[in-house]
Design an enzyme around this catalytic site. Sequence first.
Site, PDB file in Angstrom:
ATOM      1  N   GLY A 228       7.269   4.936   7.943  1.00 46.21           N
ATOM      2  CA  GLY A 228       6.435   6.120   8.092  1.00 46.21           C
ATOM      3  C   GLY A 228       6.720   6.808   9.410  1.00 46.21           C
ATOM      4  O   GLY A 228       7.827   6.713   9.945  1.00 46.21           O
ATOM      5  N   SER A 229       5.713   7.463   9.940  1.00 50.85           N
ATOM      6  CA  SER A 229       5.920   8.305  11.121  1.00 50.85           C
ATOM      7  C   SER A 229       5.807   7.500  12.418  1.00 50.85           C
ATOM      8  O   SER A 229       5.223   6.411  12.447  1.00 50.85           O
ATOM      9  CB  SER A 229       4.877   9.421  11.125  1.00 50.85           C
ATOM     10  OG  SER A 229       3.588   8.841  11.197  1.00 50.85           O
TER      11      SER A 229
ATOM     12  N   GLU B 251      10.199   1.259  10.299  1.00 53.44           N
ATOM     13  CA  GLU B 251      11.238   2.242   9.959  1.00 53.44           C
ATOM     14  C   GLU B 251      10.587   3.593  10.133  1.00 53.44           C
ATOM     15  O   GLU B 251       9.725   3.974   9.341  1.00 53.44           O
ATOM     16  CB  GLU B 251      11.654   2.094   8.488  1.00 53.44           C
ATOM     17  CG  GLU B 251      12.279   0.775   8.132  1.00 53.44           C
ATOM     18  CD  GLU B 251      13.712   0.668   8.577  1.00 53.44           C
ATOM     19  OE1 GLU B 251      14.284   1.678   9.030  1.00 53.44           O
ATOM     20  OE2 GLU B 251      14.250  -0.441   8.468  1.00 53.44           O
TER      21      GLU B 251
ATOM     22  N   LYS C   8       0.835  -1.205   0.000  1.00 58.32           N
ATOM     23  CA  LYS C   8       0.000   0.000   0.000  1.00 58.32           C
ATOM     24  C   LYS C   8       0.865   1.249   0.000  1.00 58.32           C
ATOM     25  O   LYS C   8       1.519   1.576   0.986  1.00 58.32           O
ATOM     26  CB  LYS C   8      -0.917   0.056   1.225  1.00 58.32           C
ATOM     27  CG  LYS C   8      -1.949   1.165   1.058  1.00 58.32           C
ATOM     28  CD  LYS C   8      -2.515   1.689   2.363  1.00 58.32           C
ATOM     29  CE  LYS C   8      -1.779   2.876   2.913  1.00 58.32           C
ATOM     30  NZ  LYS C   8      -1.841   4.096   2.118  1.00 58.32           N
TER      31      LYS C   8
ATOM     32  N   GLU D  80      10.388  16.034  14.706  1.00 54.27           N
ATOM     33  CA  GLU D  80      10.650  15.890  13.273  1.00 54.27           C
ATOM     34  C   GLU D  80       9.755  16.851  12.495  1.00 54.27           C
ATOM     35  O   GLU D  80       8.533  16.771  12.585  1.00 54.27           O
ATOM     36  CB  GLU D  80      10.370  14.449  12.835  1.00 54.27           C
ATOM     37  CG  GLU D  80      10.779  14.216  11.395  1.00 54.27           C
ATOM     38  CD  GLU D  80      10.470  12.789  10.922  1.00 54.27           C
ATOM     39  OE1 GLU D  80       9.384  12.277  11.237  1.00 54.27           O
ATOM     40  OE2 GLU D  80      11.330  12.219  10.235  1.00 54.27           O
TER      41      GLU D  80
ATOM     42  N   GLY E 118       3.347   4.358  13.351  1.00 53.62           N
ATOM     43  CA  GLY E 118       4.062   3.130  13.726  1.00 53.62           C
ATOM     44  C   GLY E 118       3.521   2.558  15.035  1.00 53.62           C
ATOM     45  O   GLY E 118       3.328   1.351  15.187  1.00 53.62           O
TER      46      GLY E 118
ATOM     47  N   CYS F 215      13.761  10.984   5.882  1.00 51.04           N
ATOM     48  CA  CYS F 215      13.747  10.496   7.252  1.00 51.04           C
ATOM     49  C   CYS F 215      15.088  10.736   7.940  1.00 51.04           C
ATOM     50  O   CYS F 215      15.142  10.951   9.138  1.00 51.04           O
ATOM     51  CB  CYS F 215      13.404   9.019   7.271  1.00 51.04           C
ATOM     52  SG  CYS F 215      14.411   8.067   6.141  1.00 51.04           S
TER      53      CYS F 215
HETATM   54  P1  NAP Z   1       2.731   8.290   7.792  1.00 52.49           P
HETATM   55  O1  NAP Z   1       1.706   9.337   7.869  1.00 52.49           O
HETATM   56  O2  NAP Z   1       3.104   7.534   9.001  1.00 52.49           O
HETATM   57  O3  NAP Z   1       2.241   7.286   6.655  1.00 52.49           O
HETATM   58  C1  NAP Z   1       3.004   6.194   6.199  1.00 52.49           C
HETATM   59  C2  NAP Z   1       2.085   5.162   5.594  1.00 52.49           C
HETATM   60  O4  NAP Z   1       1.221   4.629   6.591  1.00 52.49           O
HETATM   61  C3  NAP Z   1       1.173   5.717   4.515  1.00 52.49           C
HETATM   62  O5  NAP Z   1       0.990   4.763   3.499  1.00 52.49           O
HETATM   63  C4  NAP Z   1      -0.101   5.947   5.295  1.00 52.49           C
HETATM   64  O6  NAP Z   1      -1.244   5.988   4.483  1.00 52.49           O
HETATM   65  C5  NAP Z   1      -0.117   4.729   6.178  1.00 52.49           C
HETATM   66  N1  NAP Z   1      -0.996   4.847   7.354  1.00 52.49           N
HETATM   67  C6  NAP Z   1      -1.436   5.959   7.984  1.00 52.49           C
HETATM   68  N2  NAP Z   1      -2.224   5.634   9.024  1.00 52.49           N
HETATM   69  C7  NAP Z   1      -2.295   4.287   9.062  1.00 52.49           C
HETATM   70  C8  NAP Z   1      -2.933   3.344   9.914  1.00 52.49           C
HETATM   71  N3  NAP Z   1      -3.682   3.739  10.949  1.00 52.49           N
HETATM   72  N4  NAP Z   1      -2.787   2.031   9.657  1.00 52.49           N
HETATM   73  C9  NAP Z   1      -2.035   1.610   8.634  1.00 52.49           C
HETATM   74  N5  NAP Z   1      -1.396   2.447   7.782  1.00 52.49           N
HETATM   75  C10 NAP Z   1      -1.513   3.770   8.002  1.00 52.49           C
HETATM   76  O7  NAP Z   1       4.088   8.843   7.226  1.00 52.49           O
HETATM   77  P2  NAP Z   1       4.286   9.842   5.993  1.00 52.49           P
HETATM   78  O8  NAP Z   1       3.795  11.182   6.428  1.00 52.49           O
HETATM   79  O9  NAP Z   1       3.731   9.224   4.749  1.00 52.49           O
HETATM   80  O10 NAP Z   1       5.863   9.837   5.830  1.00 52.49           O
HETATM   81  C11 NAP Z   1       6.701  10.607   6.601  1.00 52.49           C
HETATM   82  C12 NAP Z   1       7.286   9.817   7.743  1.00 52.49           C
HETATM   83  O11 NAP Z   1       7.948   8.658   7.259  1.00 52.49           O
HETATM   84  C13 NAP Z   1       8.332  10.591   8.485  1.00 52.49           C
HETATM   85  O12 NAP Z   1       8.180  10.423   9.865  1.00 52.49           O
HETATM   86  C14 NAP Z   1       9.634   9.962   8.030  1.00 52.49           C
HETATM   87  O13 NAP Z   1      10.698  10.121   8.902  1.00 52.49           O
HETATM   88  C15 NAP Z   1       9.242   8.554   7.839  1.00 52.49           C
HETATM   89  N6  NAP Z   1      10.165   7.847   6.952  1.00 52.49           N
HETATM   90  C16 NAP Z   1      11.036   6.925   7.505  1.00 52.49           C
HETATM   91  C17 NAP Z   1      11.946   6.252   6.701  1.00 52.49           C
HETATM   92  C18 NAP Z   1      12.900   5.241   7.290  1.00 52.49           C
HETATM   93  O14 NAP Z   1      13.474   4.457   6.549  1.00 52.49           O
HETATM   94  N7  NAP Z   1      13.078   5.215   8.588  1.00 52.49           N
HETATM   95  C19 NAP Z   1      11.968   6.494   5.331  1.00 52.49           C
HETATM   96  C20 NAP Z   1      11.083   7.431   4.805  1.00 52.49           C
HETATM   97  C21 NAP Z   1      10.180   8.094   5.634  1.00 52.49           C
HETATM   98  P3  NAP Z   1      -1.786   7.360   3.823  1.00 52.49           P
HETATM   99  O15 NAP Z   1      -0.648   8.252   3.588  1.00 52.49           O
HETATM  100  O16 NAP Z   1      -2.380   6.857   2.593  1.00 52.49           O
HETATM  101  O17 NAP Z   1      -2.792   7.897   4.773  1.00 52.49           O
END
Ligand code: NAP
Length: 491
Positions: free
Chosen positions: A236-237, A258, A183, A394, A241, A292
Amino acid sequence: MPIVTEDSSKIQVSPGQLFIGGKWQNGADTLETINPATGEVITTFAEAGSREVDSAVKAAREAFPAWRDTPPAKRGKLLWKLADLIGRDRERLATLETIDNGKPYFESGKIDIPFTAEIFRYFAGWATKIHGSTLPARGATFAYTRREPLGVVGLIIPWNLPLVMCSWKLGPALATGNTCVLKPAEQTPLTALALADLIKEAGFPDGVVNIITGRGTVTGAELVKHPDVNKISFTGSVPVGREIMKSAAETLKKVTLELGGKSPNIIFADANIDSAIKGAVNGIFYGKGELCCAGSRLLVDKSIHTQVVDGIKALVAKMQVGDPFDKKTRIGALVSKEQMKKVLGYINIGKEDGASVVAGGARAEMSGEFANGCFVQPTVFDNVNENMRIAREEIFGPVLAVIPFENEDEALAIANNVDFGLAAAVWTSDISRAHRFADKLEAGTVWINTINMFDPALPFGGFKQSGFGRDLGEDALDGYLQTKSIWVNLS
Ligand code: NAP
Ligand code: MG
């Protein structure tokens, strides 16, 4: 084919569907994806509800026995073929990535898409090198281990590196013989959908990879809840997580996370200052700061503080913000209005908390077709205190917090004084100090006299609240394998 290319500069996209069991199927709902540089709707795409998520998981489950038993060399060949197709379609994929995410075309075309292909090739090589061991067990026995796939894995990824993240998850999951339901983020579904066509063209059996789009709270949450998914690999965030871990506890799914970062970038007075200044600027402003591992906290030795800040200001003044397809642009549009609002909110918090803005500090106003774009000026805050919110949380945008330090001990204490532990960088010509820091920094990656380097062979992941499990490298395979011990009675 949900996505049709007219030419590399103009992409026409027709309404999307979900890729389930090798076929395009309708979703439960329809969402829009927006070009954040113009504010215009690019196209609509489907949202998978619980029924469609269930179909995708069933398709993956049905495909699993045959895929697990597929000769590893064949799995490797398919991954390699997929990499070739990505290379063939580089321009189209890069264009889609840029219109969906807002990142400069040079980043999509020269870095993201080639890196994606490189990652699939790297994991193609691993498919034939996964094995257990024989062990000296007690008694008249022959004992050995097997490394087996988990089954159906759910892969949930963010919007900052949409296609790259597909490869970080699909590469190791497929090389190890799992079937997948992926997804992408709702803000950037297009390249994952384009990848589905290439997966089909490469010849992966139907159901081995299913790509379903939709909101995280709907599609993502259903996938995490599903009792027949063996593992969730999430990038993701931190807050999401945490939700995923809670929800996965119900079905005791395996989870790897991650998560985010607030990575320190530390410059000592004995460093090559010109390189360190360039590293500071690239460390935070590459990818609009939506990285990230962005070096968002710059720790600078007091004795070179003014020199470093002046150097950063001079480089930032030359950075072009705007049209992501303009070759000179270094900072494109942030991914969405919400993200821009969040970043501008943090800029206000920084000002209110008393940090001084020495560059940027506001939305970047544009005209013409970009007037509604999500552009933010590259922003540098000086004299930041380590306890301010802009030094601890962040921001995920082009905002740098400069924190001066007195000595090595203080630098290390500030560097480690956050909940995150994803990455860190140190600039020094003292080799002993460099390794002392590599030892003491609480981070999954440490760069010495460089920053933001990636290679498919180097594991990447977090310490502390930046998560657990590793993407990339041999370590990534562990997240998709389980070990079985086998005893044979020889008497
Ligand atoms: P996010 O809001 O946590 O979303 C990540 C993914 O999770 C998206 O596909 C999102 O869907 C989905 N999601 C949201 N709520 C969910 C739930 N309740 N259950 C299951 N899935 C759910 O993160 P983002 O804003 O897209 O990305 C930014 C974050 O990613 C930052 O914190 C960044 O540091 C982190 N990141 C980490 C790495 C690493 O390798 N450590 C790499 C890249 C990014 P939707 O967006 O479709 O709602
Ligand atoms: Mg978009």
